[in-house]
Design an enzyme around this catalytic site. Structure first.
Site, mmCIF file in Angstrom:
data_model
loop_
_atom_site.group_PDB
_atom_site.id
_atom_site.type_symbol
_atom_site.label_atom_id
_atom_site.label_comp_id
_atom_site.label_asym_id
_atom_site.label_seq_id
_atom_site.Cartn_x
_atom_site.Cartn_y
_atom_site.Cartn_z
ATOM 1 N N GLN A 138 -7.239 -1.881 -0.737
ATOM 2 C CA GLN A 138 -8.274 -2.911 -0.840
ATOM 3 C C GLN A 138 -9.293 -2.916 0.299
ATOM 4 O OE1 GLN A 138 -7.238 -7.291 -1.359
ATOM 5 N NE2 GLN A 138 -7.416 -6.510 -3.436
ATOM 6 N N HIS A 179 -11.228 -5.429 8.388
ATOM 7 C CA HIS A 179 -12.027 -5.400 7.162
ATOM 8 C C HIS A 179 -13.356 -4.696 7.382
ATOM 9 C CE1 HIS A 179 -9.260 -8.780 6.791
ATOM 10 N NE2 HIS A 179 -9.357 -8.664 5.485
ATOM 11 N N GLU A 232 0.832 -1.209 0.000
ATOM 12 C CA GLU A 232 0.000 0.000 0.000
ATOM 13 C C GLU A 232 0.863 1.254 0.000
ATOM 14 O OE1 GLU A 232 -0.466 -2.640 1.949
ATOM 15 O OE2 GLU A 232 -2.412 -3.414 1.290
ATOM 16 N N PHE A 286 -6.239 -1.704 5.681
ATOM 17 C CA PHE A 286 -5.012 -1.889 4.909
ATOM 18 C C PHE A 286 -4.549 -0.578 4.286
ATOM 19 C CE2 PHE A 286 -6.759 -6.376 4.351
ATOM 20 C CZ PHE A 286 -6.313 -6.718 5.605
ATOM 21 N N ASP A 293 -10.235 -0.816 4.282
ATOM 22 C CA ASP A 293 -9.983 0.271 5.228
ATOM 23 C C ASP A 293 -8.689 0.134 6.023
ATOM 24 O OD1 ASP A 293 -11.258 -1.830 6.959
ATOM 25 O OD2 ASP A 293 -13.072 -1.042 5.983
ATOM 26 N N PRO A 314 -0.909 0.687 6.322
ATOM 27 C CA PRO A 314 0.497 0.553 5.895
ATOM 28 C C PRO A 314 0.949 1.695 4.983
ATOM 29 C CG PRO A 314 -0.622 -1.558 5.730
ATOM 30 C CD PRO A 314 -1.681 -0.535 6.045
#
Lengths: 324, 319
Positions: B77, B124, B55, B81, B79, B84
């Site tokens: 992809q 997620h 990311e 994630f 929230d 990073p």
């Protein structure tokens, strides 16, 4: 009492806890040989040796990741992130892993770790080395958050954080490292979650944090000359948050002001203002006023930085305008 | 909504050759939520492409591409994630336009499937808006319906500043009919979706539907609720908030994010500043809890329910 600088008090707090508990150790960039970028860990390497005072590579993810693993095995790490801005480089570990571990393991694994970091403006370091990010941390369920304003608290709150069973982020303030104050001699530990009335007053309540506390106190002195008796509260601990001390004060004064170094939108002042307004709606004589840095990236130029961060003058003007 | 977002990307790619779309699985596979379906086949691998799972790399590449005159539309992809990439987003995406004194447009659109409601568990189902709204230099929007998702995404891509688009996962499969349009309310504008006089309910993203459901329940009790869809979380629409607070005197703010320093705190504090003398009751907040996002079975207890929203509305009305 001994007079110490804020940075000496940090080192004393770490030493006190390392002396007491062999599980406590320190890691971070330049914390050992160099004694810390802000000289807040001077003397610790000599006193406790390289096993317990460890320089790391420049990888914030590795620092807090190692601290997390160490805490899982029962150690009590103190990880330093040199500038709070760099918390962003390890936010995945902090917000996704460290803050959630106790919850995701149904309480089977706790993480008694401390992340110390140098926060805030005042050093002309520009937009990427001057941010006040305590409100981010406050928004993460699973973290405790403190921000000392005095040398005594730099030692006491840090010691309290080290003894917590859960992860705590300690936001030390860059512009306070050289400040001096009385620090209790011998063991000094402060409990997290207690605000302090730094100056008693009857007319208005000014709620401040870290470097904004001395400014609020200076503003209170100026306001006294204008006939306004201000009570100044040092929040000290954002999580847990001591609402009873704040609420008692506002119940008395009926007027509240926050002084925040962070950008306005979604700062800690919004949370405190919302809680106070909910509980003391009928007691308030006017809207709660938030005195904050405007919602801009912090500039590096002296004049511009001074113009963005709340000044004594701005606090005085805001209070007088609101009650006038 | 995923179809409307797909059309927005399709149209933006067609109209402006500087627009690029990239991220994890957005190319060949068409995205985990199908938002980029078919774009690579139409516009080729040079403009719509897959990236490694990094990311920070995705966001960093977007900053560099802006200096070369491109207008990147990138996807994180999920929230959590996006964390990073936090340093790239906060220190570079958000600040670069100021650091170069406006000489380079940071026209980056960062799409993030966000919020809960799909039994996605922690990592997620998160609501990351506080971090982004608190960061000066970013605009943050969260559409609640298909047509507005099209509009906001097109506006975000056309904006010279970086815009975070929080796409409510729980609404991806919701449908709405009407003309797709870029104009109408812009970034920074809230919308009144239902008129009412007794209380104002403020929400964004997937909670807007729930608040509309609550308004329907309250109507049966002779409480007419006005519903405000914030749409834009930064900047906030002070004008609409102030007008609604003055006119109804009672406000409830609803969001999925944990309570502490959520948008609800900001909206409540702001409304008090803007309309203190007109408020008949303190602004109420109905929010997620201050815990990590829970496992699937606990999700209904975590997310604000119609019942919790109605209870809060009844309380402020009775205050």
């Amino acid at each position: 009492m001994a007079e110490l600088t804020y940075r000496q008090a940090v080192a004393e707090g770490i030493a006190q806890e390392m002396e007491r508990d062999p599980l406590v150790f320190l890691l971070g960039e330049d914390v050992a040989d160099a004694g810390g970028a802000f000289k807040a860990t001077v003397g610790l390497l000599e006193r406790f040796g390289p096993e317990r005072v460890r320089d790391t590579p420049i990888s914030e993810e590795a620092i807090v990741g190692a601290a997390m693993g160490a805490a899982m095995t029962g150690l009590r790490p103190i990880a330093e992130i040199m500038f709070s801005d760099f918390l962003a480089t390890c936010w995945d570990l902090i917000a996704n892993q460290i803050a959630k571990t106790r919850y995701m393991t149904n309480g089977q694994i706790s993480l008694p770790l401390v992340i110390r970091t140098a926060n805030g403006a005042g050093s002309r370091f520009g937009a990427q080395h001057s941010q006040s990010l305590e409100s981010w941390a406050m928004a993460v369920p699973g973290l405790k958050v403190v921000a000392p304003a005095t040398p005594a608290d730099a030692k006491g709150l840090l010691a309290g954080a080290i003894r917590e069973p859960d992860p705590v982020i300690v936001f030390e303030h860059k512009s306070l490292y050289a400040s001096k104050g009385e620090v209790p001699e011998g063991e000094h530990v402060e409990e997290l979650g207690r605000a302090l009335v730094r100056r008693a007053g009857e007319d208005v309540t000014i709620v401040a944090l870290a470097a904004m506390v001395p400014r609020a106190l200076d503003a209170a002195e100026r306001l006294r000359e204008e006939g306004v008796d201000a009570e100044v509260i040092d929040v000290r601990s954002l999580v847990p948050l001591d609402m009873s001390t704040i609420a008692s004060s506002v119940a008395k004064t009926s007027r509240m002001f926050t002084v925040e170094e962070n950008p306005r939108l979604c700062g800690w002042g919004a949370e405190i203002a919302s809680i106070v307004a909910e509980g003391l709606f009928d007691d308030l004589d006017g809207p709660i006023v938030r005195i904050t840095t405007p919602h801009v990236p912090l500039p590096a130029a002296d004049e511009l930085e001074d113009a963005t961060v709340p000044s004594v003058e701005r606090i005085v003007r805001a209070v007088l305008a609101a009650i006038g | 909504m995923s179809g409307a977002l797909n059309r927005a990307l399709y149209d933006a790619l067609a109209e402006d050759p500087r627009v690029l779309v990239f991220g994890e699985d957005v190319g060949r596979s068409g995205g985990v939520f199908r938002v980029t379906d078919g774009l690579q086949a139409e516009y080729g691998e040079a403009r719509v492409f897959d990236t490694p799972i990094s990311e920070a790399g995705i966001a960093g590449a977007a900053v560099g591409l802006c200096f070369a005159g491109w207008r990147p539309v990138v996807e994180m992809q999920f929230d959590a994630f996006s964390y990073p990439a936090m340093e790239q987003v906060v220190d570079h995406v958000a600040k670069m336009r100021m650091r170069v004194r406006g000489r380079v447009d940071l026209s980056i659109t960062l799409r993030i499937p966000a919020f809960g409601g799909i039994k996605g568990k922690e990592h997620h189902g998160e609501s990351p808006e506080t971090y982004y709204a608190h960061t000066a230099g970013l605009k943050v929007v969260a559409p609640s319906s298909a047509l507005d998702a099209y509009r906001l995404l097109r506006q975000a891509i056309a904006d010279p500043d970086p815009v975070i688009v929080l796409e409510p996962k729980a609404r991806y499969w919701s449908k709405e009919s009407g003309e797709l349009a870029n104009d109408g309310p812009g970034i920074g504008d809230a919308r009144v979706l239902r008129d009412g006089e007794t209380v104002t309910l403020v929400a964004y993203g997937a909670m807007v539907t729930r608040v509309l459901d609550a308004a329907a329940v309250l109507a049966e009790e002779a409480i007419t609720a006005r519903v405000v869809d914030l749409r834009s979380l930064s900047p906030l629409d002070d004008g609409v908030l102030e007008r609604c607070a003055r006119e109804t005197g009672r406000v409830v703010v609803v969001h999925e994010a944990p309570r502490s320093v959520g948008l609800g705190a900001e909206v409540a504090a702001r409304i008090m500043e803007l309309a203190f003398d007109h408020l008949q009751a303190p602004v109420a907040r109905v929010t997620g809890w201050d815990t990590p996002y829970p496992p699937a079975s606990l999700e209904p207890l975590y997310l604000p329910s119609v019942e919790r929203i109605c209870d809060a509305a009844r309380k402020v009305v009775a205050y």
